[in-house]
Structure formats: C-alpha cells, structure tokens
Design a protein around this motif. Structure first.
Motif, PDB file in Angstrom:
ATOM      1  N   TRP A 318       0.829  -1.202   0.000  1.00 11.50           N
ATOM      2  CA  TRP A 318       0.000   0.000   0.000  1.00 11.50           C
ATOM      3  C   TRP A 318       0.869   1.259   0.000  1.00 11.50           C
ATOM      4  N   GLY A 319       1.796   1.350   0.922  1.00 16.35           N
ATOM      5  CA  GLY A 319       2.643   2.533   1.003  1.00 16.35           C
ATOM      6  C   GLY A 319       3.486   2.715  -0.244  1.00 16.35           C
ATOM      7  N   ASN A 320       4.064   1.635  -0.761  1.00 18.69           N
ATOM      8  CA  ASN A 320       4.895   1.738  -1.958  1.00 18.69           C
ATOM      9  C   ASN A 320       4.062   2.074  -3.187  1.00 18.69           C
ATOM     10  N   GLY A 321       2.818   1.591  -3.213  1.00 16.68           N
ATOM     11  CA  GLY A 321       1.932   1.936  -4.319  1.00 16.68           C
ATOM     12  C   GLY A 321       1.608   3.414  -4.332  1.00 16.68           C
ATOM     13  N   TRP A 345      -9.735  -6.962   3.842  1.00 18.81           N
ATOM     14  CA  TRP A 345     -10.783  -6.488   4.744  1.00 18.81           C
ATOM     15  C   TRP A 345     -11.882  -7.521   4.990  1.00 18.81           C
ATOM     16  N   ASP A 346     -11.746  -8.722   4.442  1.00 21.25           N
ATOM     17  CA  ASP A 346     -12.773  -9.751   4.598  1.00 21.25           C
ATOM     18  C   ASP A 346     -12.543 -10.499   5.913  1.00 21.25           C
ATOM     19  N   MET A 347     -12.892  -9.852   7.012  1.00 22.63           N
ATOM     20  CA  MET A 347     -12.561 -10.355   8.343  1.00 22.63           C
ATOM     21  C   MET A 347     -13.757 -11.055   8.976  1.00 22.63           C
ATOM     22  N   HIS A 348     -13.866 -12.344   8.717  1.00 19.25           N
ATOM     23  CA  HIS A 348     -14.951 -13.124   9.299  1.00 19.25           C
ATOM     24  C   HIS A 348     -14.644 -13.559  10.727  1.00 19.25           C
ATOM     25  N   GLU A 349     -13.432 -13.345  11.170  1.00 17.50           N
ATOM     26  CA  GLU A 349     -13.078 -13.718  12.531  1.00 17.50           C
ATOM     27  C   GLU A 349     -11.984 -12.787  13.050  1.00 17.50           C
ATOM     28  N   ASN A 350     -11.988 -12.595  14.347  1.00 23.67           N
ATOM     29  CA  ASN A 350     -10.908 -11.887  15.056  1.00 23.67           C
ATOM     30  C   ASN A 350     -10.558 -10.531  14.466  1.00 23.67           C
ATOM     31  N   ILE A 351     -11.553  -9.647  14.379  1.00 27.44           N
ATOM     32  CA  ILE A 351     -11.284  -8.281  13.947  1.00 27.44           C
ATOM     33  C   ILE A 351     -10.301  -7.614  14.907  1.00 27.44           C
ATOM     34  N   GLY A 352     -10.522  -7.826  16.194  1.00 28.10           N
ATOM     35  CA  GLY A 352      -9.668  -7.234  17.205  1.00 28.10           C
ATOM     36  C   GLY A 352     -10.224  -5.933  17.751  1.00 28.10           C
ATOM     37  N   SER A 353      -9.729  -5.545  18.902  1.00 26.95           N
ATOM     38  CA  SER A 353     -10.149  -4.309  19.540  1.00 26.95           C
ATOM     39  C   SER A 353      -9.368  -3.119  18.983  1.00 26.95           C
ATOM     40  N   PRO A 354     -10.001  -1.940  18.883  1.00 27.78           N
ATOM     41  CA  PRO A 354      -9.264  -0.746  18.467  1.00 27.78           C
ATOM     42  C   PRO A 354      -8.076  -0.449  19.386  1.00 27.78           C
ATOM     43  N   ASN A 355      -8.134  -0.937  20.629  1.00 24.86           N
ATOM     44  CA  ASN A 355      -7.041  -0.699  21.577  1.00 24.86           C
ATOM     45  C   ASN A 355      -5.843  -1.605  21.332  1.00 24.86           C
ATOM     46  N   ASP A 356      -6.028  -2.627  20.513  1.00 32.63           N
ATOM     47  CA  ASP A 356      -4.951  -3.566  20.215  1.00 32.63           C
ATOM     48  C   ASP A 356      -4.345  -3.202  18.861  1.00 32.63           C
ATOM     49  N   SER A 357      -3.199  -2.576  18.878  1.00 35.08           N
ATOM     50  CA  SER A 357      -2.577  -2.122  17.630  1.00 35.08           C
ATOM     51  C   SER A 357      -2.157  -3.275  16.731  1.00 35.08           C
ATOM     52  N   ASP A 358      -2.083  -4.505  17.287  1.00 36.93           N
ATOM     53  CA  ASP A 358      -1.710  -5.669  16.489  1.00 36.93           C
ATOM     54  C   ASP A 358      -2.915  -6.422  15.948  1.00 36.93           C
ATOM     55  N   GLY A 359      -4.120  -5.948  16.260  1.00 36.89           N
ATOM     56  CA  GLY A 359      -5.323  -6.598  15.763  1.00 36.89           C
ATOM     57  C   GLY A 359      -5.431  -6.475  14.251  1.00 36.89           C
ATOM     58  N   GLN A 360      -6.221  -7.383  13.649  1.00 34.35           N
ATOM     59  CA  GLN A 360      -6.356  -7.404  12.184  1.00 34.35           C
ATOM     60  C   GLN A 360      -6.761  -6.053  11.622  1.00 34.35           C
ATOM     61  N   PHE A 361      -7.867  -5.548  12.100  1.00 33.16           N
ATOM     62  CA  PHE A 361      -8.385  -4.295  11.558  1.00 33.16           C
ATOM     63  C   PHE A 361      -7.464  -3.132  11.900  1.00 33.16           C
ATOM     64  N   SER A 362      -6.928  -3.126  13.112  1.00 35.31           N
ATOM     65  CA  SER A 362      -6.062  -2.029  13.549  1.00 35.31           C
ATOM     66  C   SER A 362      -4.839  -1.899  12.649  1.00 35.31           C
ATOM     67  N   ARG A 363      -4.224  -3.015  12.293  1.00 29.81           N
ATOM     68  CA  ARG A 363      -3.005  -2.979  11.470  1.00 29.81           C
ATOM     69  C   ARG A 363      -3.297  -2.397  10.090  1.00 29.81           C
ATOM     70  N   LEU A 364      -4.382  -2.850   9.486  1.00 27.25           N
ATOM     71  CA  LEU A 364      -4.713  -2.344   8.162  1.00 27.25           C
ATOM     72  C   LEU A 364      -5.133  -0.881   8.212  1.00 27.25           C
ATOM     73  N   ALA A 365      -5.921  -0.518   9.238  1.00 22.94           N
ATOM     74  CA  ALA A 365      -6.361   0.867   9.369  1.00 22.94           C
ATOM     75  C   ALA A 365      -5.176   1.802   9.562  1.00 22.94           C
ATOM     76  N   SER A 366      -4.230   1.403  10.381  1.00 23.10           N
ATOM     77  CA  SER A 366      -3.052   2.235  10.630  1.00 23.10           C
ATOM     78  C   SER A 366      -2.214   2.382   9.368  1.00 23.10           C
ATOM     79  N   ASP A 367      -2.007   1.278   8.652  1.00 19.42           N
ATOM     80  CA  ASP A 367      -1.240   1.310   7.406  1.00 19.42           C
ATOM     81  C   ASP A 367      -1.920   2.212   6.381  1.00 19.42           C
ATOM     82  N   PHE A 368      -3.237   2.072   6.265  1.00 19.98           N
ATOM     83  CA  PHE A 368      -4.008   2.901   5.337  1.00 19.98           C
ATOM     84  C   PHE A 368      -3.824   4.382   5.654  1.00 19.98           C
ATOM     85  N   ALA A 369      -4.034   4.750   6.918  1.00 22.34           N
ATOM     86  CA  ALA A 369      -3.976   6.156   7.312  1.00 22.34           C
ATOM     87  C   ALA A 369      -2.575   6.735   7.162  1.00 22.34           C
TER      88      ALA A 369
END
Length: 483
Positions: A318-321, A345-369
């Motif tokens: 993403w960043g290099n693109g 983004w097809d997270m059928h399991e273990n999205i994770g908490s926003p407080n967990d920076s290593d969670g699935q969604f958190s990692r992608l959201a941080s990379d995106f931003a």
C-alpha cells in the motif's frame, strides 16, 4: 459456444487475455469462481473450455510457429507458440506482477488527479466509525466497538473514528477529509465477485466497461502520454476498462521493464513486438501500448525517487503503491486517474479491539492512514488538485459473529479526501439507533447511492458533465455537496 478448431491457437488460460470477451470473477470461496462471456449481446457463465472456444473462433491467432525454440548465434529466441502456451497474463507475465496500484494516463487538463482506492473484501464501516452513545451499537459490537478515547477522531456529536486512523487527523482538521455514511450500491448481493463487478461497472450488467474508463473516454483528449495502465494481479481493473482504448498491465515504476537472462531489452522488445504483432487484434494493440509505456518510463526509472517534505511511507504494498502514484504525478506525464487496491478487509473472525494495535483491523487501518498522510505530505501543493475516494463491494453485518468477526452486509462508508473536498463533515447518516427495526436484515441500510458521491466528484473536480455516459441508468438525486 461449441465451435471447434482442429488446431486451436489458444492454450489453457489464454482466453483471459481478451477481457472485452471474457471476464474472470473471483470469490473468496473458490468453488464460486466463474467466467463470464458476452455472446450475441448476452452475458452468461461459461466454462474455461467454452471461453477458449469462443475466443479461438472470434479471434483466431495467426502465424503460429513450431513450438520449439529457435536457436540463433546470438542465443535462443522466442517461438510464438512456446511463448503463448500456458500463459494466463500474456505480456504482463514478462513484467513483475506483485504490487497493487493501477494507473490511467491521459492528456493534461484543468482537473484533479483522481485516486480511486478499492478496499477489497468488504470494508467494515462500523469497525472504522463508532457510535459511542448508542447502546445497541455497543452491545452488538462488544470488544470491537469504537469509543471516544485518546487518539480517536471526533467526527460529530454522534460519531468517532477509530484511533488507528489517527494519521488522518490533520487532514480532517484541515477540512480535507469527508465521510459519507450509509453508502453502497442499492443492488448489493453480498457476493464478493458480483458486488465488486457491479461497483466497478457502476452500471447495469449489460454494460461491459467500468465507470472510470467511461469517464476518461468521454472527457479526455485522444492524445496523451498513456491512455490507461493497470498495475496488479494479472488483470486490468474493471473500473478502467472501456472499448475506447487498451490498458497496459504493470506492477511498479521500477519493475516495469523488460528483462531476460539471455537478451537485452531492445532485442527482447523487438522479439515481443514481432510475436504479438502477428497475433493481431487485442494482443497486437496491447503489445504496442505496453512496449511504448516501457520506453516512456525509462527516464523515470533511471532516477532514484526520494519523497518530498520528509514524507515517510509505510514499507508495504500500500505505502509503496502510493509512493509510485506520487512519483508519477510529479513527473507530469498527464496522469489523470490512479486506481489502487487495498485488500484484506474480509474479516470473518478476530477483527480485534481498536485498543490492540496488532489486531487485524487495527493494522490495516493504521497502514491505510499512514500511507494517505505520507502521500499528502509528499505531494505538497499538488495535493490541492487531488481527490481520493474509497470504495468497497459491501459493508459488514452490524452484529459481531461468534468468531469475533463480521459477515457480509449492506451499508458502508466512503472516505473522500483532497484539496477540493468539503471536508471536516459527515455526509449522509445512520439510523438514530441500531435497533433491529432500523436495520435491513441485520445490516446497515443503504441510504446514499455511492454513485451520488462519485457523480459530484466527476462533475465538480474532474470537469466531466457527461454523467449519462459515466453512470448510465443512474439519475443523480439531491446533491450531497461533497466537492
């Protein structure tokens, strides 16, 4: 469809080179993958064998040589049949195919650079944006709920953005980031391949082109550095397809070159030009466009790119693109559209908490931003003539499933960013409360057709009033006022 050929010129998979006839559709459940073909104006599902029969009949490959490699004093050269056999991606297979951006180039004009980001897999809008005061939201989302806390971005008195998007704070504060709630395609089916196809076409199923391709075809001058370039996994992104021009596939600026262990680039280009030129039709046109693009990007590849203004991109696809998009934008090649995918983004399991920076969604959201923030910093004043839009095939279910993830849903959100976006504002809305009676089969309702936001960007930022051509069958409603 059952036409035969005693010596078929196409081998396994080569029908996919003819994307105006054959469209591959992919689902995360492999058994639901399918091929679509247009026959006598009707689109239908076909088998790989039927696809090859159709293309062989309509586009017979001419002058196919003996399959053995020709040996000459300078070293081995390509035999035509040997080159084509087993190929799934044609000329693009000789180039790197590992990154995810897709670009389109056209003649320069007084319009924005459109950067279209497709969040593939079904982006979870309720994992990105929270409603802290809604008890139903908090109950249904449990540990994944987004709350007002340090690092999160307050969007309004009702909504807050997940803290892992924190790198977007400055863009929001500068009123260059808008969020469109309840967005989506009203014909959503919850199928990855059908809904991605539908969103990228932004038209009825009998329209074979994509909305961005139709925009370029209906607004751009016919001359330009490049008309369209696709970067990604062996295919031209559907949004960019059109019968008005051919698209070229590549991976990144630095890897978009012709390489060979036994041949120099000029010799290889000559061989490929001859081989594909004999094929005629789409193959010949595609080859000419690819080889021309390779040559025109030579000067850019010869220099090392250093992002400006201290911008630091994530070292990810993403960043290099995004860095490549900035690099091309600054090269003044006439780039008018850049399409880039962000999958996962097809997270059928273990999205994770926003407080967990290593969670699935958190990692992608941080990379995106972080990628978007670096992109803006790198572009400097050019950002004022850039519009970034995000799309996804569908949203997710409101209620968390038993595996800590969410399943395919309906309504979603779009991010709109850029110097010409009326940001610092939430457009559209969600129900007052996410109680069962306010949902659509347990999903967020779609209250804003995503084409409404896109149509305002196309007319206001891209200077194209031909909405009947860009979005056939769609009638814009009350303006959101996003641009």
């Amino acid at each position: 469809m059952n036409a035969t050929n005693p010596d078929p010129a196409l081998r396994r998979g080569e029908a996919l080179l003819h994307e105006d006839l054959i469209t591959p559709l992919h689902d995360h459940e492999e058994s639901r993958n399918r091929l679509l073909a247009t026959v006598d104006g009707t689109t239908r599902v076909v088998t790989p064998g039927q696809a090859n029969d159709l293309v062989t009949t309509l586009r017979p490959n001419r002058a196919v040589d003996d399959p053995t490699v020709e040996h000459v004093p300078e070293g081995p050269r390509f035999a035509r049949r040997g080159l084509f056999r087993g190929s799934l991606i044609g000329l693009g297979g000789l180039l790197a195919a590992s990154a995810v951006p897709r670009y389109s180039f056209a003649a320069p004009g007084d319009r924005d650079l459109l950067v279209c980001v497709f969040l593939r897999g079904g982006f979870d809008g309720l994992a990105a944006l929270g409603m802290p005061d809604d008890s139903y939201y908090n109950s249904l989302r449990r540990s994944t709920r987004v709350t007002a806390q340090k690092g999160s971005i307050p969007l309004s008195s009702r909504y807050v953005l997940n803290r892992n998007f924190g790198a977007l704070t400055t863009i929001w504060d500068d009123k260059q980031l808008a969020v469109v709630l309840g967005s989506g395609h009203p014909g959503v089916t919850r199928s990855h391949f059908e809904d991605q196809d539908m969103c990228e076409r932004a038209a009825t199923a009998n329209v074979r082109s994509g909305w961005i391709g139709r925009h370029i075809a209906s607004s751009s001058a016919e001359s330009g550095t490049f008309r369209a370039i696709t970067m990604g996994d062996q295919r031209v992104v559907l949004s960019l397809t059109t019968t008005a021009y051919q698209s070229v596939a590549m991976s990144s600026v630095d890897t978009f070159r012709l390489d060979s262990a036994w041949n120099d680039g000029d010799r290889l280009a000559a061989d490929l030009g001859s081989v594909y030129g004999d094929a005629g039709g789409v193959l010949a046109t595609q080859a000419r466009a690819t080889l021309d693009a390779v040559a025109r990007l030579d000067p850019l590849r010869a220099t090392t790119y250093t992002p400006a203004n201290g911008a630091s991109y994530p070292d990810t696809n993403w960043g290099n693109g995004l860095k490549d998009i900035a690099r091309l934008a600054k090269a003044d090649l006439g780039m008018e559209v850049a399409c880039i995918d962000y999958g996962g983004w097809d997270m059928h399991e273990n999205i994770g908490s926003p407080n967990d920076s290593d969670g699935q969604f958190s990692r992608l959201a941080s990379d995106f931003a972080k990628g978007i923030a670096a992109f803006r910093t790198d572009l400097g004043s050019r950002w004022n003539r850039v519009t970034v839009v995000t799309m996804s095939e569908f949203g997710r279910r409101v209620e968390l499933n038993g595996d800590g993830g969410t399943d395919h849903g309906h309504g979603n959100l779009m991010f709109l960013m850029g110097g010409g976006i009326k940001g610092g504002t939430v457009y559209g809305d969600l129900p007052d409360t996410l109680s069962p009676g306010n949902l659509t089969d347990g999903d967020l309702p779609i209250s804003v057709d995503y084409r409404q936001a896109l149509s305002e960007i196309v007319t206001t930022r891209l200077g194209n009033d031909n909405l009947d051509q860009v979005f056939p069958g769609f009638s814009p409603g009350k303006p959101l006022g996003v641009a």
